[in-house]
Write an enzyme that holds these catalytic residues in place. Sequence first.
Site, PDB file in Angstrom:
ATOM      1  N   ASP A 232       0.821  -1.204   0.000  1.00  0.00           N
ATOM      2  CA  ASP A 232       0.000   0.000   0.000  1.00  0.00           C
ATOM      3  C   ASP A 232       0.860   1.261   0.000  1.00  0.00           C
ATOM      4  O   ASP A 232       1.850   1.358   0.744  1.00  0.00           O
ATOM      5  CB  ASP A 232      -0.898  -0.019   1.245  1.00  0.00           C
ATOM      6  CG  ASP A 232      -1.757   1.223   1.363  1.00  0.00           C
ATOM      7  OD1 ASP A 232      -2.661   1.402   0.525  1.00  0.00           O
ATOM      8  OD2 ASP A 232      -1.514   2.021   2.299  1.00  0.00           O
TER       9      ASP A 232
ATOM     10  N   GLU B 267       1.318  -0.095  -4.961  1.00  0.00           N
ATOM     11  CA  GLU B 267       0.596   1.144  -5.241  1.00  0.00           C
ATOM     12  C   GLU B 267       1.604   2.274  -5.085  1.00  0.00           C
ATOM     13  O   GLU B 267       2.241   2.394  -4.036  1.00  0.00           O
ATOM     14  CB  GLU B 267      -0.563   1.328  -4.268  1.00  0.00           C
ATOM     15  CG  GLU B 267      -1.327   2.622  -4.499  1.00  0.00           C
ATOM     16  CD  GLU B 267      -2.319   2.939  -3.389  1.00  0.00           C
ATOM     17  OE1 GLU B 267      -3.323   3.622  -3.671  1.00  0.00           O
ATOM     18  OE2 GLU B 267      -2.087   2.516  -2.235  1.00  0.00           O
TER      19      GLU B 267
ATOM     20  N   ASP C 226     -10.472   2.041  -3.361  1.00  0.00           N
ATOM     21  CA  ASP C 226     -10.326   3.488  -3.207  1.00  0.00           C
ATOM     22  C   ASP C 226     -11.193   4.248  -4.198  1.00  0.00           C
ATOM     23  O   ASP C 226     -11.939   5.163  -3.823  1.00  0.00           O
ATOM     24  CB  ASP C 226      -8.865   3.891  -3.419  1.00  0.00           C
ATOM     25  CG  ASP C 226      -8.055   3.865  -2.133  1.00  0.00           C
ATOM     26  OD1 ASP C 226      -8.639   4.092  -1.064  1.00  0.00           O
ATOM     27  OD2 ASP C 226      -6.846   3.602  -2.206  1.00  0.00           O
TER      28      ASP C 226
END
Length: 649
Positions: free
Chosen positions: A280, A315, A410
Amino acid sequence: MNSEVESRSAEGSERRFPIGAECRGSEGTHFRVWAPRSKTVSILLSEDGGELEKGRGCKLTPEPNGYFSGLMSEARAGMDYKIQLDQGAFPDPASRFQPDGPHGASRIVEPARFAWSDRDWRGPTVDRQVIYELHVGTFTPEGTWRAAAEQLSTLAELGVTTLEMMPVADFPGRYGWGYDGVNLFAPTRLYGEPDDLRYFIDRAHAVGLAVILDVVYNHLGPDGNYLTEFSGDYFSKRHKSEWGEALNFDAENNGPVREFFITNAAYWIAEFHFDGLRLDATQQIFDDSPRHVLAEITMAARKAAGGRTVYFVGENEPQHARLVRSVEAGGYGLDGLWNDDFHHSAIVALTGRNEAYYSDYRGVAQEFISAAKWGYLYQGQHYTWQKARRGTPSFDLRTTNFVTFVENHDQVANSLWGRRLFDLGNAGRSRALTALLLLGPGTPMLFQGQEFAASSPFLYFADHNPELARKVAEGRAEFLRQFPSINSPEAAARLPNPEDESTFRRCKLNLAERDEHHEAYQLHRDLLALRKSDPLLGKAERGTYDGAVLGERAFVLRFFGRSQDDRLVVVNFGPALQFNPAPEPLLAPPDDLRWELTWSSEDPQYGGNGITPVETEEGVWAIPADAAALLVPKPFKASHESSESSAEN
């Protein structure tokens, strides 16, 4: 009276991992913890959920560099414990299970008790990979690993190859996304016990599915985080994260901190047989060391996998290509990166709205061709929204290095209603976009329920204490104000409250919609079958395909095969278009062949308006509005027969 403790150094302890509680069979349990803030460290033990007894504990032996360790003969799997420091008793930072949540006692777990059946499983492959992101708590009505395991064969039959599980490290409250985890070694009690997670992964491997875990190594949640009781050096004084304190990977006493997170990555791979990790917000992992901690994480995790292959995807909002370059070449050794550029262009093409972080996208044909050929659209150009340059060159990367998507947790939630793809624009354009996603280059990713056009939204939800809940709700509302369409009193009044249990429950999938929304489900099944079976689609490497603009929102991708076995994917995100004349070489069929339409997003079985030819007999390219089509070369059978008949006459 304190139990007898046998002190052993880390080197001589025969531990699987350097921290936490590890069962030693009849010998008891070995404990090891980094706690330089405390002069003495003891284990407080309880049995059958009873109270932790100060008199029933053992004093650990200090080691160099602030570690304490010891073997407690009476400690067994299933017993609960806390670690007694000078300043109080706290859960183990490397606890393997928190049955009562982050504020409760830790439980001793024996992983060897689980009987794995995946000995022949060799791990994931990037060839024709299709990722499916899921949140365990909302994936089924029950919201457990056992319930989710019952759906695995259905996902495999759909054509998914890899599951990406949103974070499961334990966090406070009754529900949440998992990105505020505080017990990074403890699978959350909300979805079951640790062996239930092992069962899920074992069953996934049995049906041919890989499972990767979303991990958060850029911050810890604010509630239930006791790391500073053990050491003041877990968090950085040099860097600051978007979510508060950044982790200390490069300052004084960073060694045990790096060890904690490197061990965590290896632990998920070795003890739970995860097939990789999704990392992340890597841009918020700050490390100025000669070798970045992410490189050490990928190396340690690959070693922990033994002979299995593992897959790592990151990410990274700034779009730093070095993350997927090899460690030997100065990279971090990841296999893939989320491609936000593709998503942002897709949403603008679908909705026409290019506000906030969509500002630098137009959703036009050129953007999709460039994304197909080069991955990131921004590789160092000026980015208006951030008033700075964004990205780094990625021309050397493979198509499989880029994970493409039109939904993820998200992006669906970063809206007023949490609506899905088929609710955002007209259905035809959504079908065409789905075709581009699943037939185009790159590694496609679906978000849970996307395959059947789920009517359930996906919203931000969390269950915090009242003070933190207020701050979180205010922060969430402030974040969404960057969108002018949401930044109004009327819209703000309708923002779902993240702390309301109904917000969480609204996000649970209705799996019966696989049948109720059979048109969307069939669309995904057929496209994934094409991706799997076609000799070219799903295996495209750079240089084996090209693209051309046919109109502002219409374009073609041509995949070059052998022996005149090419493929054309024609996509139009705008009104019906006639391309005539057609001075575009990519539209020319292989010699002595013609193009034949073999698949169309306008097929009535998908809810389309009916299949129409893309190329007419007169050579006019008539491209339907909001549609995608697949064409393959075929011989001129009909024309030859007609010519022979005319000759005979």
